[in-house]
Motif scaffolding. Structure first.
Motif, PDB file in Angstrom:
ATOM      1  N   VAL A  46       0.853  -1.184   0.000  1.00 32.72           N
ATOM      2  CA  VAL A  46       0.000   0.000   0.000  1.00 32.72           C
ATOM      3  C   VAL A  46       0.890   1.235   0.000  1.00 32.72           C
ATOM      4  O   VAL A  46       1.945   1.248   0.626  1.00 32.72           O
ATOM      5  N   ALA A  47       0.461   2.256  -0.690  1.00 31.87           N
ATOM      6  CA  ALA A  47       1.193   3.524  -0.691  1.00 31.87           C
ATOM      7  C   ALA A  47       0.175   4.656  -0.615  1.00 31.87           C
ATOM      8  O   ALA A  47      -0.972   4.514  -1.038  1.00 31.87           O
ATOM      9  N   TRP A  48       0.599   5.778  -0.047  1.00 30.78           N
ATOM     10  CA  TRP A  48      -0.256   6.951   0.075  1.00 30.78           C
ATOM     11  C   TRP A  48       0.392   8.110  -0.654  1.00 30.78           C
ATOM     12  O   TRP A  48       1.577   8.382  -0.476  1.00 30.78           O
ATOM     13  N   TYR A  49      -0.384   8.741  -1.463  1.00 32.80           N
ATOM     14  CA  TYR A  49       0.043   9.952  -2.154  1.00 32.80           C
ATOM     15  C   TYR A  49      -0.720  11.102  -1.523  1.00 32.80           C
ATOM     16  O   TYR A  49      -1.942  11.057  -1.409  1.00 32.80           O
ATOM     17  N   TRP A  50      -0.011  12.137  -1.061  1.00 38.55           N
ATOM     18  CA  TRP A  50      -0.668  13.297  -0.472  1.00 38.55           C
ATOM     19  C   TRP A  50       0.035  14.558  -0.919  1.00 38.55           C
ATOM     20  O   TRP A  50       1.214  14.548  -1.242  1.00 38.55           O
ATOM     21  N   SER A  51      -0.732  15.619  -0.978  1.00 37.90           N
ATOM     22  CA  SER A  51      -0.169  16.877  -1.456  1.00 37.90           C
ATOM     23  C   SER A  51      -0.786  18.035  -0.687  1.00 37.90           C
ATOM     24  O   SER A  51      -1.839  17.908  -0.063  1.00 37.90           O
ATOM     25  N   ASN A  52      -0.103  19.164  -0.744  1.00 39.35           N
ATOM     26  CA  ASN A  52      -0.591  20.390  -0.122  1.00 39.35           C
ATOM     27  C   ASN A  52      -0.282  21.541  -1.061  1.00 39.35           C
ATOM     28  O   ASN A  52      -0.022  21.338  -2.243  1.00 39.35           O
ATOM     29  N   LEU A  53      -0.285  22.733  -0.535  1.00 38.82           N
ATOM     30  CA  LEU A  53      -0.066  23.916  -1.367  1.00 38.82           C
ATOM     31  C   LEU A  53       1.380  24.022  -1.842  1.00 38.82           C
ATOM     32  O   LEU A  53       1.662  24.668  -2.838  1.00 38.82           O
ATOM     33  N   TRP A  54       2.298  23.372  -1.158  1.00 38.10           N
ATOM     34  CA  TRP A  54       3.718  23.577  -1.420  1.00 38.10           C
ATOM     35  C   TRP A  54       4.407  22.388  -2.074  1.00 38.10           C
ATOM     36  O   TRP A  54       5.400  22.554  -2.753  1.00 38.10           O
ATOM     37  N   SER A  55       3.917  21.147  -1.873  1.00 38.83           N
ATOM     38  CA  SER A  55       4.660  19.990  -2.374  1.00 38.83           C
ATOM     39  C   SER A  55       3.744  18.792  -2.579  1.00 38.83           C
ATOM     40  O   SER A  55       2.615  18.758  -2.120  1.00 38.83           O
ATOM     41  N   ALA A  62       6.464   0.917   3.989  1.00 40.74           N
ATOM     42  CA  ALA A  62       7.635   0.847   4.865  1.00 40.74           C
ATOM     43  C   ALA A  62       7.871   2.178   5.577  1.00 40.74           C
ATOM     44  O   ALA A  62       8.904   2.370   6.194  1.00 40.74           O
ATOM     45  N   ALA A  63       6.942   3.094   5.473  1.00 40.84           N
ATOM     46  CA  ALA A  63       6.983   4.413   6.109  1.00 40.84           C
ATOM     47  C   ALA A  63       8.116   5.282   5.580  1.00 40.84           C
ATOM     48  O   ALA A  63       8.647   6.120   6.288  1.00 40.84           O
ATOM     49  N   VAL A  64       8.467   5.080   4.328  1.00 36.51           N
ATOM     50  CA  VAL A  64       9.458   5.926   3.672  1.00 36.51           C
ATOM     51  C   VAL A  64       8.701   7.003   2.898  1.00 36.51           C
ATOM     52  O   VAL A  64       7.860   6.690   2.064  1.00 36.51           O
ATOM     53  N   THR A  65       9.001   8.258   3.208  1.00 37.53           N
ATOM     54  CA  THR A  65       8.308   9.374   2.577  1.00 37.53           C
ATOM     55  C   THR A  65       9.246  10.109   1.643  1.00 37.53           C
ATOM     56  O   THR A  65      10.359  10.464   2.025  1.00 37.53           O
ATOM     57  N   ASN A  66       8.805  10.313   0.445  1.00 39.60           N
ATOM     58  CA  ASN A  66       9.543  11.094  -0.537  1.00 39.60           C
ATOM     59  C   ASN A  66       8.695  12.292  -0.912  1.00 39.60           C
ATOM     60  O   ASN A  66       7.581  12.137  -1.390  1.00 39.60           O
ATOM     61  N   CYS A  67       9.235  13.481  -0.683  1.00 38.26           N
ATOM     62  CA  CYS A  67       8.522  14.710  -1.007  1.00 38.26           C
ATOM     63  C   CYS A  67       9.304  15.497  -2.047  1.00 38.26           C
ATOM     64  O   CYS A  67      10.532  15.473  -2.061  1.00 38.26           O
ATOM     65  N   ARG A  68       8.582  16.179  -2.891  1.00 40.21           N
ATOM     66  CA  ARG A  68       9.216  17.097  -3.833  1.00 40.21           C
ATOM     67  C   ARG A  68       8.345  18.328  -3.956  1.00 40.21           C
ATOM     68  O   ARG A  68       7.124  18.238  -3.978  1.00 40.21           O
ATOM     69  N   GLU A  69       9.000  19.455  -3.983  1.00 42.10           N
ATOM     70  CA  GLU A  69       8.277  20.706  -4.170  1.00 42.10           C
ATOM     71  C   GLU A  69       7.857  20.815  -5.623  1.00 42.10           C
ATOM     72  O   GLU A  69       8.433  20.178  -6.502  1.00 42.10           O
ATOM     73  N   TYR A  70       6.857  21.612  -5.863  1.00 40.89           N
ATOM     74  CA  TYR A  70       6.401  21.806  -7.229  1.00 40.89           C
ATOM     75  C   TYR A  70       7.473  22.568  -8.003  1.00 40.89           C
ATOM     76  O   TYR A  70       7.666  23.755  -7.781  1.00 40.89           O
ATOM     77  N   PRO A  71       8.182  21.910  -8.914  1.00 41.13           N
ATOM     78  CA  PRO A  71       9.272  22.597  -9.600  1.00 41.13           C
ATOM     79  C   PRO A  71       8.793  23.619 -10.615  1.00 41.13           C
ATOM     80  O   PRO A  71       9.421  24.642 -10.816  1.00 41.13           O
ATOM     81  N   VAL A  72       7.674  23.377 -11.257  1.00 39.33           N
ATOM     82  CA  VAL A  72       7.238  24.278 -12.310  1.00 39.33           C
ATOM     83  C   VAL A  72       6.601  25.540 -11.742  1.00 39.33           C
ATOM     84  O   VAL A  72       6.563  26.563 -12.399  1.00 39.33           O
ATOM     85  N   LEU A  73       6.127  25.486 -10.512  1.00 36.01           N
ATOM     86  CA  LEU A  73       5.436  26.637  -9.957  1.00 36.01           C
ATOM     87  C   LEU A  73       6.362  27.809  -9.671  1.00 36.01           C
ATOM     88  O   LEU A  73       5.913  28.936  -9.544  1.00 36.01           O
ATOM     89  N   VAL A  76       6.052  30.022 -12.625  1.00 32.99           N
ATOM     90  CA  VAL A  76       4.747  30.615 -12.893  1.00 32.99           C
ATOM     91  C   VAL A  76       4.530  31.750 -11.901  1.00 32.99           C
ATOM     92  O   VAL A  76       4.382  31.539 -10.701  1.00 32.99           O
ATOM     93  N   ALA A  77       4.506  32.972 -12.401  1.00 31.78           N
ATOM     94  CA  ALA A  77       4.489  34.149 -11.520  1.00 31.78           C
ATOM     95  C   ALA A  77       3.174  34.306 -10.768  1.00 31.78           C
ATOM     96  O   ALA A  77       3.166  34.702  -9.606  1.00 31.78           O
ATOM     97  N   TYR A  78       2.049  33.983 -11.402  1.00 26.23           N
ATOM     98  CA  TYR A  78       0.783  34.230 -10.729  1.00 26.23           C
ATOM     99  C   TYR A  78       0.559  33.272  -9.559  1.00 26.23           C
ATOM    100  O   TYR A  78      -0.117  33.622  -8.595  1.00 26.23           O
ATOM    101  N   VAL A  79       1.121  32.060  -9.609  1.00 25.82           N
ATOM    102  CA  VAL A  79       0.997  31.146  -8.475  1.00 25.82           C
ATOM    103  C   VAL A  79       1.800  31.681  -7.291  1.00 25.82           C
ATOM    104  O   VAL A  79       1.353  31.627  -6.144  1.00 25.82           O
ATOM    105  N   GLN A  80       2.968  32.223  -7.560  1.00 25.63           N
ATOM    106  CA  GLN A  80       3.755  32.835  -6.493  1.00 25.63           C
ATOM    107  C   GLN A  80       3.034  34.060  -5.932  1.00 25.63           C
ATOM    108  O   GLN A  80       3.099  34.331  -4.736  1.00 25.63           O
TER     109      GLN A  80
END
Length: 133
Positions: A46-55, A62-73, A76-80
């Motif tokens: 089983v795996a869980w995918y979760w996201s928020n405003l930043w990543s 196995a409780a290993v979490t891999n996070c990545r920030e939104y690289p394309v944002l 994009v000036a209006y998202v910032q």
């Protein structure tokens, strides 16, 4: 007595609204999706995918979490701009809570009644501006 009751209830409602928005900004689990669990790979059940405003984050069984920030944002000036406006709205809301607390009739901070009314009006205006951002 009625003026105090209205001021206290307005202060509690606006302060709780600001606090809830602050808690929402800090939450990690805005969107959660369960992946797997119906067969397939024997390694990851089983795996869980979760996201928020930043990543985006991915956690396996196995409780290993891999996070990545939104690289394309970052490009994009209006998202910032939206993120900046959210932070400005929270900051303005904080100052509005302080002004409203000082300006209420039941507190002994702030001076005369005329000055307290001006501070309370300024706090209400700041709440309005912070809410519109």
């Amino acid at each position: 007595m009625r003026k105090r009751l209205i001021q206290i209830s307005g202060f509690l409602i606006s302060s709780l609204g600001w606090l809830f928005v602050l808690c929402t900004m800090a939450m990690d689990y805005w969107r959660i999706t369960k992946i797997g669990g119906q067969g397939g790979s024997y390694i990851i059940k089983v795996a869980w995918y979760w996201s928020n405003l930043w990543s985006d984050c991915y956690t396996d069984s196995a409780a290993v979490t891999n996070c990545r920030e939104y690289p394309v944002l970052w490009n994009v000036a209006y998202v910032q701009a939206v993120r900046g406006l959210l932070m400005c709205g929270l900051t303005i809301g904080f100052f509005a809570v302080v002004c409203c607390f000082v300006g209420m009739e039941c507190t002994y901070i702030g001076g005369s009644d005329k000055t307290k009314d001006k501070v309370l009006f300024a706090g209400a205006a700041l709440h309005f501006v912070g809410g519109k951002l």
